[in-house]
Motif scaffolding. Sequence first.
Motif, PDB file in Angstrom:
ATOM      1  N   ILE A 144       0.845  -1.205   0.000  1.00 48.23           N
ATOM      2  CA  ILE A 144       0.000   0.000   0.000  1.00 48.23           C
ATOM      3  C   ILE A 144       0.874   1.246   0.000  1.00 48.23           C
ATOM      4  CG2 ILE A 144      -1.692   1.341   1.333  1.00 48.23           C
ATOM      5  CD1 ILE A 144      -2.908  -1.292   2.272  1.00 48.23           C
ATOM      6  N   SER A 145       1.895   1.254   0.848  1.00 46.84           N
ATOM      7  CA  SER A 145       2.743   2.447   0.916  1.00 46.84           C
ATOM      8  C   SER A 145       3.523   2.642  -0.389  1.00 46.84           C
ATOM      9  CB  SER A 145       3.642   2.380   2.150  1.00 46.84           C
ATOM     10  OG  SER A 145       4.968   2.137   1.833  1.00 46.84           O
ATOM     11  N   ASP A 146       4.012   1.561  -0.976  1.00 48.06           N
ATOM     12  CA  ASP A 146       4.711   1.680  -2.267  1.00 48.06           C
ATOM     13  C   ASP A 146       3.768   2.192  -3.346  1.00 48.06           C
ATOM     14  OD1 ASP A 146       7.023   0.783  -1.131  1.00 48.06           O
ATOM     15  OD2 ASP A 146       6.944  -1.244  -1.983  1.00 48.06           O
ATOM     16  N   PHE A 147       2.550   1.673  -3.318  1.00 46.40           N
ATOM     17  CA  PHE A 147       1.597   2.122  -4.337  1.00 46.40           C
ATOM     18  C   PHE A 147       1.341   3.633  -4.221  1.00 46.40           C
ATOM     19  CE2 PHE A 147      -2.643   3.286  -5.662  1.00 46.40           C
ATOM     20  CZ  PHE A 147      -2.551   2.978  -7.002  1.00 46.40           C
ATOM     21  N   PHE A 148       1.133   4.111  -3.002  1.00 43.35           N
ATOM     22  CA  PHE A 148       0.924   5.549  -2.795  1.00 43.35           C
ATOM     23  C   PHE A 148       2.124   6.358  -3.283  1.00 43.35           C
ATOM     24  CE2 PHE A 148      -2.667   7.107  -0.090  1.00 43.35           C
ATOM     25  CZ  PHE A 148      -3.410   5.952  -0.071  1.00 43.35           C
ATOM     26  N   LYS A 149       3.307   5.869  -2.927  1.00 46.37           N
ATOM     27  CA  LYS A 149       4.535   6.595  -3.286  1.00 46.37           C
ATOM     28  C   LYS A 149       4.703   6.683  -4.789  1.00 46.37           C
ATOM     29  CE  LYS A 149       7.680   4.471  -0.982  1.00 46.37           C
ATOM     30  NZ  LYS A 149       8.771   3.812  -0.294  1.00 46.37           N
ATOM     31  N   ASN A 150       4.428   5.549  -5.469  1.00 44.94           N
ATOM     32  CA  ASN A 150       4.687   5.482  -6.904  1.00 44.94           C
ATOM     33  C   ASN A 150       3.534   5.989  -7.757  1.00 44.94           C
ATOM     34  OD1 ASN A 150       7.142   4.293  -6.223  1.00 44.94           O
ATOM     35  ND2 ASN A 150       6.300   2.229  -6.333  1.00 44.94           N
ATOM     36  N   SER A 151       2.394   6.214  -7.134  1.00 40.52           N
ATOM     37  CA  SER A 151       1.222   6.619  -7.900  1.00 40.52           C
ATOM     38  C   SER A 151       1.264   8.118  -8.169  1.00 40.52           C
ATOM     39  CB  SER A 151      -0.043   6.268  -7.126  1.00 40.52           C
ATOM     40  OG  SER A 151      -1.158   6.858  -7.748  1.00 40.52           O
ATOM     41  N   ALA A 152       0.823   8.481  -9.359  1.00 38.64           N
ATOM     42  CA  ALA A 152       0.725   9.900  -9.689  1.00 38.64           C
ATOM     43  C   ALA A 152      -0.505  10.515  -9.046  1.00 38.64           C
ATOM     44  CB  ALA A 152       0.674  10.069 -11.205  1.00 38.64           C
ATOM     45  N   ALA A 153      -1.434   9.653  -8.609  1.00 41.07           N
ATOM     46  CA  ALA A 153      -2.697  10.150  -8.057  1.00 41.07           C
ATOM     47  C   ALA A 153      -2.452  10.914  -6.765  1.00 41.07           C
ATOM     48  CB  ALA A 153      -3.658   8.993  -7.815  1.00 41.07           C
ATOM     49  N   ASN A 154      -3.271  11.935  -6.601  1.00 42.71           N
ATOM     50  CA  ASN A 154      -3.188  12.772  -5.410  1.00 42.71           C
ATOM     51  C   ASN A 154      -4.480  12.519  -4.626  1.00 42.71           C
ATOM     52  OD1 ASN A 154      -2.577  14.751  -3.628  1.00 42.71           O
ATOM     53  ND2 ASN A 154      -2.501  16.409  -5.125  1.00 42.71           N
ATOM     54  N   PHE A 155      -4.391  11.657  -3.613  1.00 41.54           N
ATOM     55  CA  PHE A 155      -5.620  11.202  -2.964  1.00 41.54           C
ATOM     56  C   PHE A 155      -6.199  12.262  -2.022  1.00 41.54           C
ATOM     57  CE2 PHE A 155      -3.422   7.293  -4.174  1.00 41.54           C
ATOM     58  CZ  PHE A 155      -4.432   6.673  -4.893  1.00 41.54           C
ATOM     59  N   THR A 156      -7.496  12.496  -2.191  1.00 38.48           N
ATOM     60  CA  THR A 156      -8.208  13.423  -1.296  1.00 38.48           C
ATOM     61  C   THR A 156      -8.811  12.668  -0.118  1.00 38.48           C
ATOM     62  OG1 THR A 156      -8.733  14.800  -3.199  1.00 38.48           O
ATOM     63  CG2 THR A 156     -10.001  15.213  -1.210  1.00 38.48           C
ATOM     64  N   ALA A 157      -9.094  11.369  -0.318  1.00 36.67           N
ATOM     65  CA  ALA A 157      -9.672  10.586   0.780  1.00 36.67           C
ATOM     66  C   ALA A 157      -9.106   9.175   0.792  1.00 36.67           C
ATOM     67  CB  ALA A 157     -11.191  10.530   0.666  1.00 36.67           C
ATOM     68  N   TYR A 158      -9.009   8.635   2.002  1.00 38.03           N
ATOM     69  CA  TYR A 158      -8.612   7.249   2.230  1.00 38.03           C
ATOM     70  C   TYR A 158      -9.606   6.644   3.215  1.00 38.03           C
ATOM     71  CZ  TYR A 158      -6.229   3.223   4.243  1.00 38.03           C
ATOM     72  OH  TYR A 158      -5.943   1.955   4.702  1.00 38.03           O
ATOM     73  N   LEU A 159     -10.263   5.568   2.794  1.00 35.31           N
ATOM     74  CA  LEU A 159     -11.221   4.901   3.676  1.00 35.31           C
ATOM     75  C   LEU A 159     -10.785   3.458   3.856  1.00 35.31           C
ATOM     76  CD1 LEU A 159     -14.598   6.086   2.085  1.00 35.31           C
ATOM     77  CD2 LEU A 159     -13.475   7.005   4.101  1.00 35.31           C
ATOM     78  N   THR A 160     -10.717   3.008   5.097  1.00 43.49           N
ATOM     79  CA  THR A 160     -10.345   1.628   5.369  1.00 43.49           C
ATOM     80  C   THR A 160     -11.477   0.997   6.175  1.00 43.49           C
ATOM     81  OG1 THR A 160      -8.634   0.178   6.298  1.00 43.49           O
ATOM     82  CG2 THR A 160      -8.897   2.324   7.366  1.00 43.49           C
ATOM     83  N   TYR A 161     -12.006  -0.099   5.649  1.00 40.40           N
ATOM     84  CA  TYR A 161     -13.197  -0.720   6.225  1.00 40.40           C
ATOM     85  C   TYR A 161     -12.841  -1.873   7.139  1.00 40.40           C
ATOM     86  CZ  TYR A 161     -16.072   2.309   3.476  1.00 40.40           C
ATOM     87  OH  TYR A 161     -16.664   3.448   2.965  1.00 40.40           O
ATOM     88  N   HIS A 162     -13.379  -1.811   8.346  1.00 42.45           N
ATOM     89  CA  HIS A 162     -13.167  -2.818   9.386  1.00 42.45           C
ATOM     90  C   HIS A 162     -14.521  -3.189   9.981  1.00 42.45           C
ATOM     91  CE1 HIS A 162      -8.666  -2.496  10.129  1.00 42.45           C
ATOM     92  NE2 HIS A 162      -8.859  -1.461   9.325  1.00 42.45           N
ATOM     93  N   SER A 163     -14.484  -4.083  10.958  1.00 33.34           N
ATOM     94  CA  SER A 163     -15.640  -4.307  11.814  1.00 33.34           C
ATOM     95  C   SER A 163     -15.112  -4.745  13.177  1.00 33.34           C
ATOM     96  CB  SER A 163     -16.574  -5.376  11.222  1.00 33.34           C
ATOM     97  OG  SER A 163     -16.027  -6.680  11.327  1.00 33.34           O
ATOM     98  N   TYR A 164     -15.901  -4.551  14.244  1.00 37.34           N
ATOM     99  CA  TYR A 164     -17.272  -4.106  14.197  1.00 37.34           C
ATOM    100  C   TYR A 164     -17.429  -2.966  15.207  1.00 37.34           C
ATOM    101  CZ  TYR A 164     -17.417  -7.092  18.350  1.00 37.34           C
ATOM    102  OH  TYR A 164     -17.136  -7.660  19.560  1.00 37.34           O
ATOM    103  N   GLY A 165     -18.631  -2.445  15.369  1.00 43.51           N
ATOM    104  CA  GLY A 165     -18.886  -1.399  16.364  1.00 43.51           C
ATOM    105  C   GLY A 165     -19.695  -0.212  15.856  1.00 43.51           C
ATOM    106  N   GLN A 166     -19.750  -0.039  14.534  1.00 42.48           N
ATOM    107  CA  GLN A 166     -20.466   1.099  13.928  1.00 42.48           C
ATOM    108  C   GLN A 166     -19.873   2.437  14.370  1.00 42.48           C
ATOM    109  OE1 GLN A 166     -24.410  -1.694  13.566  1.00 42.48           O
ATOM    110  NE2 GLN A 166     -24.730   0.363  14.356  1.00 42.48           N
ATOM    111  N   TYR A 167     -18.628   2.612  13.972  1.00 43.93           N
ATOM    112  CA  TYR A 167     -17.906   3.856  14.236  1.00 43.93           C
ATOM    113  C   TYR A 167     -17.381   4.442  12.924  1.00 43.93           C
ATOM    114  CZ  TYR A 167     -17.437   2.190  19.082  1.00 43.93           C
ATOM    115  OH  TYR A 167     -17.679   1.736  20.346  1.00 43.93           O
ATOM    116  N   LEU A 168     -17.361   5.772  12.872  1.00 48.00           N
ATOM    117  CA  LEU A 168     -16.636   6.483  11.815  1.00 48.00           C
ATOM    118  C   LEU A 168     -15.513   7.229  12.522  1.00 48.00           C
ATOM    119  CD1 LEU A 168     -19.573   7.721   9.642  1.00 48.00           C
ATOM    120  CD2 LEU A 168     -17.466   6.784   8.714  1.00 48.00           C
ATOM    121  N   LEU A 169     -14.287   6.746  12.298  1.00 55.65           N
ATOM    122  CA  LEU A 169     -13.144   7.223  13.079  1.00 55.65           C
ATOM    123  C   LEU A 169     -12.167   7.993  12.207  1.00 55.65           C
ATOM    124  CD1 LEU A 169     -12.514   3.837  14.923  1.00 55.65           C
ATOM    125  CD2 LEU A 169     -13.771   5.816  15.804  1.00 55.65           C
ATOM    126  N   TYR A 170     -11.705   9.116  12.721  1.00 57.11           N
ATOM    127  CA  TYR A 170     -10.678   9.879  12.003  1.00 57.11           C
ATOM    128  C   TYR A 170      -9.455  10.004  12.899  1.00 57.11           C
ATOM    129  CZ  TYR A 170     -13.105  13.555  14.675  1.00 57.11           C
ATOM    130  OH  TYR A 170     -13.694  14.284  15.672  1.00 57.11           O
TER     131      TYR A 170
END
Length: 301
Positions: A172-198
């Motif tokens: 994941i880190s290599d992909f970010f480093k090598n990608s030309a894309a400039n990401f505005t958001a990163y979402l990582t999906y887990h469970s459980y608990g029903q939380y939106l965490l920043y």
Amino acid sequence: RMNWKQYHRLEDIHGFLDYLAKTYPALVSVKTIGKSHQGRELKLLRISDGKPTNKAVFIDGGIHAREWISPATVTYFINQFAENFDVESDDIKNIDWYFLPVVNPDGYEFTHVGDRLWRKNRRNSLSGRACSGVDLNRNFGYRWGGKGTSNNQCSEIYRGPRAFSEPESRAISDFFKNSAANFTAYLTYHSYGQYLLYPWGYDNVVPPDYKQLDALGKKMAAVIESTSGYKYTVGSSSNTLYPAAGGSDDWAKAQGVKYSYTVELSDTGRYGFVLPTTYIEPVAKGSLAALRVLAEQVNKE
Ligand code: 0X9
Ligand code: ZN
């Protein structure tokens, strides 16, 4: 073929990604960004109409092996956008979407054939050591080794010998480093608990722009509740859950990705990780509604 009435094996998920790339070659592409400890592919799917003005959003699932609702939800997003791109809103079309639905394929397969409640990756699983596995969500390279992590190989929160020691997090880190894309958001999906965490997760501090993260999180939570009835709690990881360093969300935020969230999907504990399949569609539907709210904000940035 693919459906959201059951949980699928890795082979089916990867087959589904390849099928979409083959069916919609102008829109969908699949790239292997690395291999797991046991040599399984880390397949990343991109959905983009190629406009140079597009924003970029990165979404992953399955960092933790037993959290089956996560890959199920991420593949639901993929299906929705790929199969219905023409009729999607401009907010969706003006984003280059990157999806890595199964970050931890070895662990995911192990939960199907070995231990249903396995969390970590499968490092050392064949080496005869007493304990195997690194918690990939303690292995990312921002404030690695801090609170809520362990140097004990037998721990469920074993951080690994060093930051990005694991091929799955490193990919994941290599992909970010090598990608030309400039990401505005990163979402990582887990469970459980029903939380939106920043961020931050590493300690009880928040980034300077946390009010924007909190406001968007609350908008997303509101739409999840109105769509599916599930109530989500919004807040910083460390304050809302517990401090835990080396998470992917903190690392993404530290790379400059503005809207970085860990989404803890359903439920709140009745079934926990072993969520019945009847939950897949309502959970994914609510999450998709939240993703549309995020897309709207990303386009305003
Ligand atoms: O502990 C975790 O890795 C996540 N919870 S889970 O039950 N899915 O294991 C929460 C991670 C929140 N983010 C950080 N602490 N950075
Ligand atoms: Zn998790």
